[in-house]
Design an enzyme around this catalytic site. Sequence first.
Site, PDB file in Angstrom:
ATOM      1  N   LYS A   1      -2.670  -2.097  -2.975  1.00 28.28           N
ATOM      2  CA  LYS A   1      -3.727  -1.176  -2.472  1.00 28.28           C
ATOM      3  C   LYS A   1      -3.236   0.328  -2.590  1.00 28.28           C
ATOM      4  O   LYS A   1      -2.173   0.706  -2.197  1.00 28.28           O
ATOM      5  CB  LYS A   1      -3.877  -1.308  -0.879  1.00 28.28           C
ATOM      6  CG  LYS A   1      -5.178  -0.359  -0.357  1.00 28.28           C
ATOM      7  CD  LYS A   1      -5.552  -0.790   0.881  1.00 28.28           C
ATOM      8  CE  LYS A   1      -6.531   0.092   1.597  1.00 28.28           C
ATOM      9  NZ  LYS A   1      -7.199  -0.295   2.744  1.00 28.28           N
TER      10      LYS A   1
ATOM     11  N   GLU B   1       0.858  -1.340  -0.204  1.00 28.10           N
ATOM     12  CA  GLU B   1      -0.078   0.186  -0.035  1.00 28.10           C
ATOM     13  C   GLU B   1       0.746   1.358  -0.102  1.00 28.10           C
ATOM     14  O   GLU B   1       0.856   1.997   1.057  1.00 28.10           O
ATOM     15  CB  GLU B   1      -0.951   0.129   1.176  1.00 28.10           C
ATOM     16  CG  GLU B   1      -1.961   1.269   1.063  1.00 28.10           C
ATOM     17  CD  GLU B   1      -2.701   1.403   2.355  1.00 28.10           C
ATOM     18  OE1 GLU B   1      -3.533   2.199   2.435  1.00 28.10           O
ATOM     19  OE2 GLU B   1      -2.476   0.829   3.384  1.00 28.10           O
TER      20      GLU B   1
END
Length: 298
Positions: free
Chosen positions: A217, A180
């Site tokens: 992500k 992420e």
Amino acid sequence: MASDAFQQMKQQMAEGQGFIAALDQSGGSTPKALALYGVTEDMYDGDAAMFDEIHQMRTRIITAPDFTKQKVLGAILFERTMRGEVAGKPTAQALWEDRGIVPFLKIDKGLEAEADGVQMMKPIRGLEDTLKEAAAFGIFGTKERSVIQEANAKGIAAVVAQQFEVGRTVLSCGLVPILEPEVNIKSATKAKAEEILKAEIAKHLDTLEDGQDVMLKLTIPTVDGLYDSLADHPRVVRVVALSGGYSTDEACARLARQPKMIASFSRALTEGLSKQMPDTDFNAALGANIDQIYKASV
């Protein structure tokens, strides 16, 4: 975890219709999350009581009628939540066995101060021990967050390299990492930063071997469809989107224009929920949020 359960979870994450619920607020963000839920700091005393309140909130969400694999493919947990119980079972076990939802664990320990336009992850001490514990609990994968504040090529390269370095450790312990590297939605150079980020991620994906599969992500991009080619990469299980501070309505509208991203929202999932609500109202409000995020994801 038995390999057949792992493969079932992986198939669900790769092909399922739905989104990932982010239930992983940590120590720093918990008071804010609780305040939005109608539990202010004068209503609990100390960290233990605070974490008990947030666990009760998460338990209420996880056991709600609409929180099932029909629309929620996975859920990201905080360490304390993983070690806690829901309906008499360890949380990860309750998610998968009772709800059909794939459990993930947040593993990052916060962010360093900004340098070169980015915030790297702080060192994750005891990571391999945590990963072994997670695997024993039946956790499928992990999530780790760093933040990109501006289109600085040197900084973005460093963030992505660190993400993949930690990701390889996760893979070595038999779990699937969600990498992420968030781009701040308020960045004046957001679109340019996303172009640089995409190129860096693609470069690192090409170094992974068969079986070293990851998830990504990412902030919903300024240019619609920007990350489609990453979603199509053979080493990528799924690309999921963070809401990043957009309102629920705006995040869902933007996500609906991304054909190969699904949601992994936190605040948007719990918007409008309150501890004081009777269960009928709580479940109806949560169900409406789940429905809105699901529609934007599919």
